[in-house]
Design a protein around this motif. Structure first.
Motif, mmCIF file in Angstrom:
data_model
loop_
_atom_site.group_PDB
_atom_site.id
_atom_site.type_symbol
_atom_site.label_atom_id
_atom_site.label_comp_id
_atom_site.label_asym_id
_atom_site.label_seq_id
_atom_site.Cartn_x
_atom_site.Cartn_y
_atom_site.Cartn_z
ATOM 1 N N UNK A 245 0.846 -1.195 0.000
ATOM 2 C CA UNK A 245 0.000 0.000 0.000
ATOM 3 C C UNK A 245 0.881 1.245 0.000
ATOM 4 N N UNK A 246 0.550 2.183 -0.859
ATOM 5 C CA UNK A 246 1.344 3.393 -0.971
ATOM 6 C C UNK A 246 2.434 3.313 -2.012
ATOM 7 N N UNK B 112 0.608 -0.227 -6.287
ATOM 8 C CA UNK B 112 -0.672 -0.206 -5.573
ATOM 9 C C UNK B 112 -1.454 1.062 -5.904
ATOM 10 N N UNK B 113 -0.772 2.193 -5.964
ATOM 11 C CA UNK B 113 -1.454 3.450 -6.285
ATOM 12 C C UNK B 113 -1.984 3.460 -7.716
ATOM 13 N N UNK B 114 -1.269 2.774 -8.619
ATOM 14 C CA UNK B 114 -1.754 2.677 -10.004
ATOM 15 C C UNK B 114 -3.020 1.834 -10.045
ATOM 16 N N UNK B 115 -2.990 0.681 -9.358
ATOM 17 C CA UNK B 115 -4.204 -0.151 -9.304
ATOM 18 C C UNK B 115 -5.362 0.645 -8.697
ATOM 19 N N UNK B 116 -5.083 1.369 -7.632
ATOM 20 C CA UNK B 116 -6.129 2.168 -6.972
ATOM 21 C C UNK B 116 -6.680 3.216 -7.939
ATOM 22 N N UNK C 213 -2.759 6.133 7.930
ATOM 23 C CA UNK C 213 -3.447 5.037 7.254
ATOM 24 C C UNK C 213 -3.283 5.203 5.750
ATOM 25 N N UNK C 214 -2.851 4.138 5.077
ATOM 26 C CA UNK C 214 -2.675 4.160 3.622
ATOM 27 C C UNK C 214 -3.621 3.142 2.998
ATOM 28 N N UNK C 215 -4.320 3.565 1.965
ATOM 29 C CA UNK C 215 -5.245 2.661 1.270
ATOM 30 C C UNK C 215 -4.507 1.974 0.128
#
Length: 697
Positions: A356-357, A361-365, A653-655
């Motif tokens: 996460x972060x 992960x940020x690209x998928x998000x 908290x990181x999504x």
């Protein structure tokens, strides 16, 4: 096909016999075969086009110069390429190979008779230019040095493709490129996408677009030789009556040249040379359909600065420098029309790599936040020519049906395959029509089945909650309670971070070896061993203090009236004063050393300090996510109450977003019953008993 063109596959491949004899390694065969194969495809298409166009002219009247020029101008207007020696003088490659004495000059004249664009693509006399494309002049020079140029060109000239139409020749080209992929040392998936996967991608697209008269644009930013791009276009045209235009980019000299040559024989096609991630050729276009099999497992450090300084806003986040496939995907989605559809081939790392972060992960998000992901389909292993790993089709849809909003279907197609009768490189499996139909039908139905599962997109999100734990001893006590509290100027109570000691001695015993420190401000050193105080600090005291361990060794710190050590069993700091022991709570004994430079009033020195601190520990908890902020905070609080027993404070908290295919479709192995195991054991005991009796006899 008017005739079975695939009978020429073995003839084309037989040209490699001369390469073997010349000591050229097999993995280099494509490099030496591509330019000559392109040349004979070009010539055959030009000759056939010449004969077809000739029907519209009076063969007798075009013998005079004026009519010949009119004819040639019309020929050139088709922009499919041109060779003045072949068309005007009717001197084909086969003709110039009839005389080995004049071959060298004739072959050079033949190559130079092509139009400028074709010469550039074939690589005629490119010299020291950066882009040599098919580099036919350079490779011909190498074959000439090996004394096989004439024999090689002659063998190619004996392959007559003039009876076949463009579609037939394209079919042969795809089969030859597939064989090149079998032996290529290129990165997996970079050169060639198998026919069955192209068919599946095409069938998915056909299931989601309408058969109308609207113009359809198809784009592949990593088109290679064009087999995926043109293969999808051909399959769409077979089923639907829609006008199409293809766009492609690639920065492999030879593969770009093959795709560009092929594009000139198509109704409407535009292929450009360059690195898609750096040179955004079609920046002003949005495409209806985008397909791609971008290279995976390939680093992008060679153009890292270009990517980091990119001003197009297409890169929401950057993946690991070791794998750039998600860069291509972000580019794809930036050029996909607001109602567009894209199918992209990836390996498994894009599903879960990166915490996460992280960039991944940020690209998928980013993809999921925008609700562009409609489906992810797992392919069987051993499907591609250069790799046996699992691959995945990501289906991106910017025009999801209302009932599919914020939903994603995972389809496990790993078992939908038939074995090939003969392996093709690492490709041992293929997806036949029925296999592909099952997948397309599953995507169309969008329902849970044995091999498919529909999720709310939020299912793939998670909280990575950072907390700072305060470790406690066996009685739940922390050294934090020992820290003094003072009020600041605003009247707020501020707790000190540590208690500093004034040590008189430090001892540590490791395997009966005792380390003892009694001097805590050091200004002298052994001048026979060290050149100055700083060298003594760097090479002696600094590593010595760093080796002190209050938990793992018998470390004691003495002051004038007390001593301190850590009781590992009770996980607490013990203070000893006049023989009495006091448990201060879980904490750390921190010994530090520092070098102080000389000043005008004080000489250089080494300081050793000791302080007692609480034992804080940063930790992370992975907690299910809810899109409702209130519910999400409650999820986190409930998780902490259930699983965290030590005092803690929230940090950040990181999504994150990840897709765990194995977890979704995992089927536990069925264990045998106790009765079955017992019966088998009894049978084995009986067999052993009988064997012993036989041996005794």
């Amino acid at each position: 096909m008017s005739q079975n063109i695939l009978q020429y596959e073995s003839k084309v491949w037989s040209t490699a016999d001369l390469l073997i004899g010349a000591g050229i390694k097999q993995s280099d065969f494509p490099k030496y075969m591509m330019p000559y194969f392109a040349m004979i495809m070009l010539e055959s298409r030009l000759v056939r086009h010449y004969k077809e166009l000739l029907k519209d002219f009076d063969a007798e009247t075009i013998k005079d110069i004026e009519n010949i020029d009119d004819f040639l101008e019309e020929f050139k207007d088709y922009n499919i390429g041109y060779n003045d020696l072949v068309i005007r003088s009717q001197k084909t490659l086969a003709e110039i190979c009839r005389n080995d004495k004049t071959f060298v000059n004739d072959f050079e004249a033949y190559l130079n008779a092509f139009d400028p664009e074709t010469k550039e693509l074939l690589g005629v006399d490119r010299g020291n230019t950066e882009e040599k494309y098919l580099d036919i002049s350079g490779l011909s020079g190498q074959l000439r040095k090996k004394n096989i140029l004439f024999d090689t060109v002659k063998k190619w000239s004996e392959i007559d493709l003039t009876p076949f139409n463009n579609s037939d020749i394209t079919t042969l080209e795809e089969h030859i490129k597939r064989k090149w992929a079998d032996i290529s040392a290129e990165t997996a998936g970079e050169q060639y996408t198998p026919d069955d996967i192209i068919s599946l991608i095409s069938e998915i697209i056909l299931s989601k677009i309408e058969d109308n008269n609207e113009f359809l644009t198809i784009y592949d930013p990593t088109c290679g030789g064009g087999n995926l791009l043109f293969g999808v276009e051909d399959r769409i045209k077979e089923k639907f009556n829609r006008p199409t235009k293809t766009y492609g980019e690639d920065w492999s000299d030879s593969l770009y040249a093959l795709a560009k040559i092929e594009s000139r024989f198509r109704v409407d096609s535009e292929i450009e040379y360059g690195n898609t991630l750096v040179k955004r050729t079609f920046y002003d276009k949005q495409f209806d359909v985008i397909v791609a099999n971008p290279p995976y497992g390939v680093d992008w450090k060679g153009y890292k600065k270009d990517i980091e300084n990119d001003q197009t806003d297409r890169f929401h986040a950057l993946p690991s420098i070791s794998d750039g496939q998600f860069l291509f995907t972000q580019h794809i989605l930036s050029q996909l029309d607001t109602k567009g559809l894209s199918v992209v081939v990836h390996n498994g790392s894009t599903l879960f790599s990166g915490d996460a972060g992280s960039g991944e992960s940020n690209i998928r998000k980013y993809f999921f936040d925008n609700d562009w992901v409609e489906a992810i389909i797992q392919m069987p292993t051993d499907e591609f020519f250069n790799t046996g790993i699992y691959t995945y089709l990501w289906i991106f849809n910017k025009n999801k049906a209302e009932e599919r909003k914020d939903k994603v279907i995972l389809i496990d197609g790993s078992n939908f395959w038939e074995p090939l009768k003969k392996s093709k490189g690492k490709k041992r499996k293929e997806m036949v029509f029925d296999n592909r139909k099952t997948i397309v039908d599953t995507l169309t139905d969008f329902k849970d089945t044995e091999h498919a599962k529909v999720f709310d997109k939020w299912h793939f999100y998670f909280n990575k909650q950072a907390i700072m734990l305060t470790n406690v001893d066996e009685n739940g006590k922390t050294f934090e309670d020992q820290l003094p509290v003072k009020k600041n100027k605003q009247g707020e109570e501020i707790r000190a971070k540590s208690i500093k000691l004034n040590p008189t001695k430090i001892t540590q015993v490791i395997e009966e070896e005792t380390i003892e420190i009694t001097d805590f401000e050091i200004t002298s050193y052994d001048t026979n061993k060290y050149s100055d105080l700083k060298e003594y600090y760097e090479n002696n005291l600094k590593p010595l203090v760093a080796s002190l361990d209050y938990k793992e060794a018998d470390l004691k710190v003495y002051t004038t009236k007390t001593s301190y050590y850590f009781d590992e069993e009770k996980e607490t700091i013990i203070e000893v004063s006049k023989g009495d022991k006091t448990e201060l709570g879980c904490g750390k004994i921190v010994v530090k050393t520092s070098y102080k430079k000389a000043t005008k009033t004080k000489e250089a020195s080494i300081l050793i300090t000791v302080e007692l601190t609480p034992d804080y520990e940063k930790d992370y908890e992975i907690i299910p996510y809810s899109p409702n902020d209130e519910d999400n905070q409650q999820n986190i609080a409930d998780f902490m109450a259930k699983y965290i027993t030590k005092p803690f404070v929230y940090i950040d908290n990181t999504i994150g977003v990840e897709i765990n295919f194995n977890k979704v479709f995992y089927k536990p192995e069925q264990l045998r019953s106790i009765q079955e195991i017992t019966t088998n054991l009894e049978e084995l005991e009986n067999e052993l008993s009988n064997l012993e009796k036989e041996l005794a006899l």
